[in-house]
Design a protein around this motif. Structure first.
Motif, PDB file in Angstrom:
ATOM      1  N   MET A 162       0.870  -1.128  -0.308  1.00  0.00           N
ATOM      2  CA  MET A 162      -0.647  -0.210   0.192  1.00  0.00           C
ATOM      3  C   MET A 162       1.037   0.991  -0.052  1.00  0.00           C
ATOM      4  O   MET A 162       1.537   1.909   0.844  1.00  0.00           O
ATOM      5  CB  MET A 162      -0.505   0.218   1.387  1.00  0.00           C
ATOM      6  CG  MET A 162      -1.622   1.390   1.636  1.00  0.00           C
ATOM      7  SD  MET A 162      -2.717   1.321   3.325  1.00  0.00           S
ATOM      8  CE  MET A 162      -1.458   1.155   4.261  1.00  0.00           C
ATOM      9  N   SER A 163       1.141   2.244  -0.860  1.00  0.00           N
ATOM     10  CA  SER A 163       1.397   3.343  -0.913  1.00  0.00           C
ATOM     11  C   SER A 163       0.368   4.158  -0.681  1.00  0.00           C
ATOM     12  O   SER A 163      -0.471   4.073  -0.281  1.00  0.00           O
ATOM     13  CB  SER A 163       1.969   3.611  -2.529  1.00  0.00           C
ATOM     14  OG  SER A 163       0.233   4.152  -3.024  1.00  0.00           O
ATOM     15  N   ALA A 164       1.463   5.013   0.313  1.00  0.00           N
ATOM     16  CA  ALA A 164       1.116   6.287   0.661  1.00  0.00           C
ATOM     17  C   ALA A 164      -0.039   7.285  -0.421  1.00  0.00           C
ATOM     18  O   ALA A 164      -0.997   7.414   0.266  1.00  0.00           O
ATOM     19  CB  ALA A 164       1.458   7.487   1.256  1.00  0.00           C
ATOM     20  N   SER A 165       0.422   7.150  -1.206  1.00  0.00           N
ATOM     21  CA  SER A 165      -0.863   7.985  -2.191  1.00  0.00           C
ATOM     22  C   SER A 165      -1.945   7.228  -2.405  1.00  0.00           C
ATOM     23  O   SER A 165      -2.918   7.697  -3.066  1.00  0.00           O
ATOM     24  CB  SER A 165       0.593   7.651  -3.699  1.00  0.00           C
ATOM     25  OG  SER A 165      -0.708   8.801  -4.586  1.00  0.00           O
ATOM     26  N   ASP A 166      -2.072   5.705  -2.818  1.00  0.00           N
ATOM     27  CA  ASP A 166      -3.024   4.691  -2.474  1.00  0.00           C
ATOM     28  C   ASP A 166      -3.950   4.859  -1.384  1.00  0.00           C
ATOM     29  O   ASP A 166      -5.218   5.278  -1.967  1.00  0.00           O
ATOM     30  CB  ASP A 166      -2.413   3.108  -2.907  1.00  0.00           C
ATOM     31  CG  ASP A 166      -2.520   3.001  -4.462  1.00  0.00           C
ATOM     32  OD1 ASP A 166      -2.880   3.461  -5.012  1.00  0.00           O
ATOM     33  OD2 ASP A 166      -1.298   2.568  -4.503  1.00  0.00           O
ATOM     34  N   LEU A 167      -3.447   5.195  -0.283  1.00  0.00           N
ATOM     35  CA  LEU A 167      -4.120   5.774   1.163  1.00  0.00           C
ATOM     36  C   LEU A 167      -4.933   6.917   0.869  1.00  0.00           C
ATOM     37  O   LEU A 167      -6.020   7.179   0.847  1.00  0.00           O
ATOM     38  CB  LEU A 167      -3.460   4.794   1.751  1.00  0.00           C
ATOM     39  CG  LEU A 167      -4.115   5.330   3.095  1.00  0.00           C
ATOM     40  CD1 LEU A 167      -5.300   4.346   3.336  1.00  0.00           C
ATOM     41  CD2 LEU A 167      -2.983   5.082   4.291  1.00  0.00           C
ATOM     42  N   ARG A 168      -3.949   7.807   0.600  1.00  0.00           N
ATOM     43  CA  ARG A 168      -4.652   9.131   0.395  1.00  0.00           C
ATOM     44  C   ARG A 168      -5.629   9.203  -0.463  1.00  0.00           C
ATOM     45  O   ARG A 168      -7.123   9.550  -0.285  1.00  0.00           O
ATOM     46  CB  ARG A 168      -3.863  10.408   0.170  1.00  0.00           C
ATOM     47  CG  ARG A 168      -2.837  10.658   0.941  1.00  0.00           C
ATOM     48  CD  ARG A 168      -2.222  11.749   0.866  1.00  0.00           C
ATOM     49  NE  ARG A 168      -1.318  11.826  -0.425  1.00  0.00           N
ATOM     50  CZ  ARG A 168       0.063  10.946  -0.542  1.00  0.00           C
ATOM     51  NH1 ARG A 168       0.682  10.548   0.783  1.00  0.00           N
ATOM     52  NH2 ARG A 168       0.779  11.225  -1.485  1.00  0.00           N
ATOM     53  N   TRP A 203       1.109 -10.839   2.898  1.00  0.00           N
ATOM     54  CA  TRP A 203       0.057 -11.044   1.595  1.00  0.00           C
ATOM     55  C   TRP A 203      -0.106 -12.164   0.843  1.00  0.00           C
ATOM     56  O   TRP A 203       0.749 -13.245   1.035  1.00  0.00           O
ATOM     57  CB  TRP A 203       1.043 -10.475  -0.332  1.00  0.00           C
ATOM     58  CG  TRP A 203       1.465  -9.173  -0.274  1.00  0.00           C
ATOM     59  CD1 TRP A 203       2.274  -8.412   0.545  1.00  0.00           C
ATOM     60  CD2 TRP A 203       0.212  -8.285  -0.415  1.00  0.00           C
ATOM     61  NE1 TRP A 203       2.045  -6.877  -0.336  1.00  0.00           N
ATOM     62  CE2 TRP A 203       0.686  -7.131  -0.675  1.00  0.00           C
ATOM     63  CE3 TRP A 203      -0.701  -8.145  -0.845  1.00  0.00           C
ATOM     64  CZ2 TRP A 203       0.180  -5.845  -1.148  1.00  0.00           C
ATOM     65  CZ3 TRP A 203      -1.956  -7.378  -1.499  1.00  0.00           C
ATOM     66  CH2 TRP A 203      -1.421  -6.200  -1.922  1.00  0.00           C
ATOM     67  N   GLU A 204      -1.176 -12.736   0.668  1.00  0.00           N
ATOM     68  CA  GLU A 204      -2.050 -14.665   0.328  1.00  0.00           C
ATOM     69  C   GLU A 204      -2.369 -14.244  -0.597  1.00  0.00           C
ATOM     70  O   GLU A 204      -2.485 -13.539  -1.344  1.00  0.00           O
ATOM     71  CB  GLU A 204      -2.589 -14.848   1.393  1.00  0.00           C
ATOM     72  CG  GLU A 204      -2.566 -14.301   2.415  1.00  0.00           C
ATOM     73  CD  GLU A 204      -1.435 -15.649   3.228  1.00  0.00           C
ATOM     74  OE1 GLU A 204      -1.982 -16.699   2.992  1.00  0.00           O
ATOM     75  OE2 GLU A 204      -1.240 -15.271   4.485  1.00  0.00           O
ATOM     76  N   GLU A 218      -2.136 -13.428  -8.924  1.00  0.00           N
ATOM     77  CA  GLU A 218      -2.255 -11.861  -8.071  1.00  0.00           C
ATOM     78  C   GLU A 218      -2.351 -12.472  -6.434  1.00  0.00           C
ATOM     79  O   GLU A 218      -1.923 -13.375  -5.553  1.00  0.00           O
ATOM     80  CB  GLU A 218      -4.009 -12.185  -7.649  1.00  0.00           C
ATOM     81  CG  GLU A 218      -4.519 -11.391  -9.789  1.00  0.00           C
ATOM     82  CD  GLU A 218      -5.714 -11.644  -9.399  1.00  0.00           C
ATOM     83  OE1 GLU A 218      -7.146 -10.334  -9.012  1.00  0.00           O
ATOM     84  OE2 GLU A 218      -6.643 -12.533  -9.616  1.00  0.00           O
ATOM     85  N   ARG A 219      -2.467 -10.769  -5.360  1.00  0.00           N
ATOM     86  CA  ARG A 219      -2.169 -11.317  -4.022  1.00  0.00           C
ATOM     87  C   ARG A 219      -3.431 -10.236  -3.359  1.00  0.00           C
ATOM     88  O   ARG A 219      -3.715  -9.879  -3.810  1.00  0.00           O
ATOM     89  CB  ARG A 219      -0.988 -11.152  -3.907  1.00  0.00           C
ATOM     90  CG  ARG A 219      -0.327 -10.347  -4.290  1.00  0.00           C
ATOM     91  CD  ARG A 219       1.016  -9.905  -3.683  1.00  0.00           C
ATOM     92  NE  ARG A 219       1.281  -8.728  -3.966  1.00  0.00           N
ATOM     93  CZ  ARG A 219       2.931  -8.266  -3.306  1.00  0.00           C
ATOM     94  NH1 ARG A 219       3.479  -8.537  -2.793  1.00  0.00           N
ATOM     95  NH2 ARG A 219       3.042  -6.457  -3.734  1.00  0.00           N
ATOM     96  N   THR A 220      -3.168 -10.758  -1.873  1.00  0.00           N
ATOM     97  CA  THR A 220      -4.654 -10.178  -1.189  1.00  0.00           C
ATOM     98  C   THR A 220      -3.759 -10.242   0.218  1.00  0.00           C
ATOM     99  O   THR A 220      -3.008 -11.207   0.602  1.00  0.00           O
ATOM    100  CB  THR A 220      -5.995 -10.668  -0.936  1.00  0.00           C
ATOM    101  OG1 THR A 220      -6.504  -9.726  -0.616  1.00  0.00           O
ATOM    102  CG2 THR A 220      -5.997 -12.036  -0.865  1.00  0.00           C
ATOM    103  N   ARG A 221      -4.315  -9.351   0.267  1.00  0.00           N
ATOM    104  CA  ARG A 221      -3.690  -8.623   2.293  1.00  0.00           C
ATOM    105  C   ARG A 221      -5.471  -8.129   3.131  1.00  0.00           C
ATOM    106  O   ARG A 221      -5.604  -7.264   2.602  1.00  0.00           O
ATOM    107  CB  ARG A 221      -2.340  -8.205   2.532  1.00  0.00           C
ATOM    108  CG  ARG A 221      -2.011  -6.619   2.704  1.00  0.00           C
ATOM    109  CD  ARG A 221      -0.895  -7.046   2.674  1.00  0.00           C
ATOM    110  NE  ARG A 221      -0.355  -5.562   1.988  1.00  0.00           N
ATOM    111  CZ  ARG A 221       0.510  -4.869   2.370  1.00  0.00           C
ATOM    112  NH1 ARG A 221       1.550  -5.865   2.548  1.00  0.00           N
ATOM    113  NH2 ARG A 221       0.833  -3.572   1.275  1.00  0.00           N
ATOM    114  N   VAL A 222      -5.158  -8.590   4.000  1.00  0.00           N
ATOM    115  CA  VAL A 222      -6.759  -7.738   4.921  1.00  0.00           C
ATOM    116  C   VAL A 222      -5.925  -6.951   5.937  1.00  0.00           C
ATOM    117  O   VAL A 222      -4.784  -7.066   6.571  1.00  0.00           O
ATOM    118  CB  VAL A 222      -7.297  -8.761   5.782  1.00  0.00           C
ATOM    119  CG1 VAL A 222      -8.166  -7.998   7.194  1.00  0.00           C
ATOM    120  CG2 VAL A 222      -7.865 -10.058   4.846  1.00  0.00           C
TER     121      VAL A 222
END
Length: 171
Positions: free
Chosen positions: A1-7, A32-33, A61-65
């Motif tokens: 997660m980038s700070a830009s994506d979170l913003r 990541w899973e 692909e991968r995901t994380r909670v």
């Protein structure tokens, strides 16, 4: 997660009147899973006038909670990685390959409404009878913020990029 994506996700969420949970860089350290998209068929009359077969051809692909609800279900989740899909019209056999590799951050409310921020390319199906967006299997390329309700309604709250309707492409 980038700070830009979170913003960006926070800004989009604010326009929809929702407040995201506090997630910071330490949350991004979560593991990541692998995630795999299953093949499926959207039957005629749901999204298109014909059966639409969706077959992953390449899937890394991968995901994380990042945050959970009190019941343990994901509240905030990320998806990332390569995904190439073959979309096939079940009536005439026409098919196309589409690279839908993207980054997505998903916020799910306690009552099951999903808000998804997409960056890159992604595919989203919109059912016939959707009140705000015409039905279709859309391949999006750009930055999008989409609301999906438990009743399967989809609303494109932010659209900054192009969209191809595969129902038209494969007709």
């Amino acid at each position: 997660m980038s700070a830009s994506d979170l913003r960006t996700m926070r800004a989009f969420a604010a326009t929809a009147g929702i407040e995201l949970p506090d997630v910071e860089a330490e949350d991004a350290a979560r593991r990541w899973e692998p995630f795999r998209q299953e093949a499926f068929v959207d039957e005629a009359g749901k999204i298109s006038t014909f059966d639409m077969r969706v077959d992953p051809v390449e899937d890394d692909e991968r995901t994380r909670v990042l945050a959970t609800h009190p019941d343990g279900k994901p509240m905030m989740q990320e998806f990332d990685g390569k995904l190439v899909i073959r979309f096939t019209n079940g009536s005439n056999g026409k098919s196309v390959l589409r690279n839908v590799t993207s980054y997505a951050m998903v916020y799910t409310t306690a009552d099951g409404v999903r808000y998804t921020y997409y960056r890159g390319r992604a595919g989203v199906g919109v059912r016939i009878g959707n009140p705000t967006t015409p039905s279709g299997w859309y391949i999006m390329d750009g930055t999008f913020f989409v609301r999906a309700t438990p009743a399967k309604q989809r609303d494109f709250l932010v659209q900054d990029g192009s969209m191809e309707d595969l129902c038209e492409t494969l007709a």
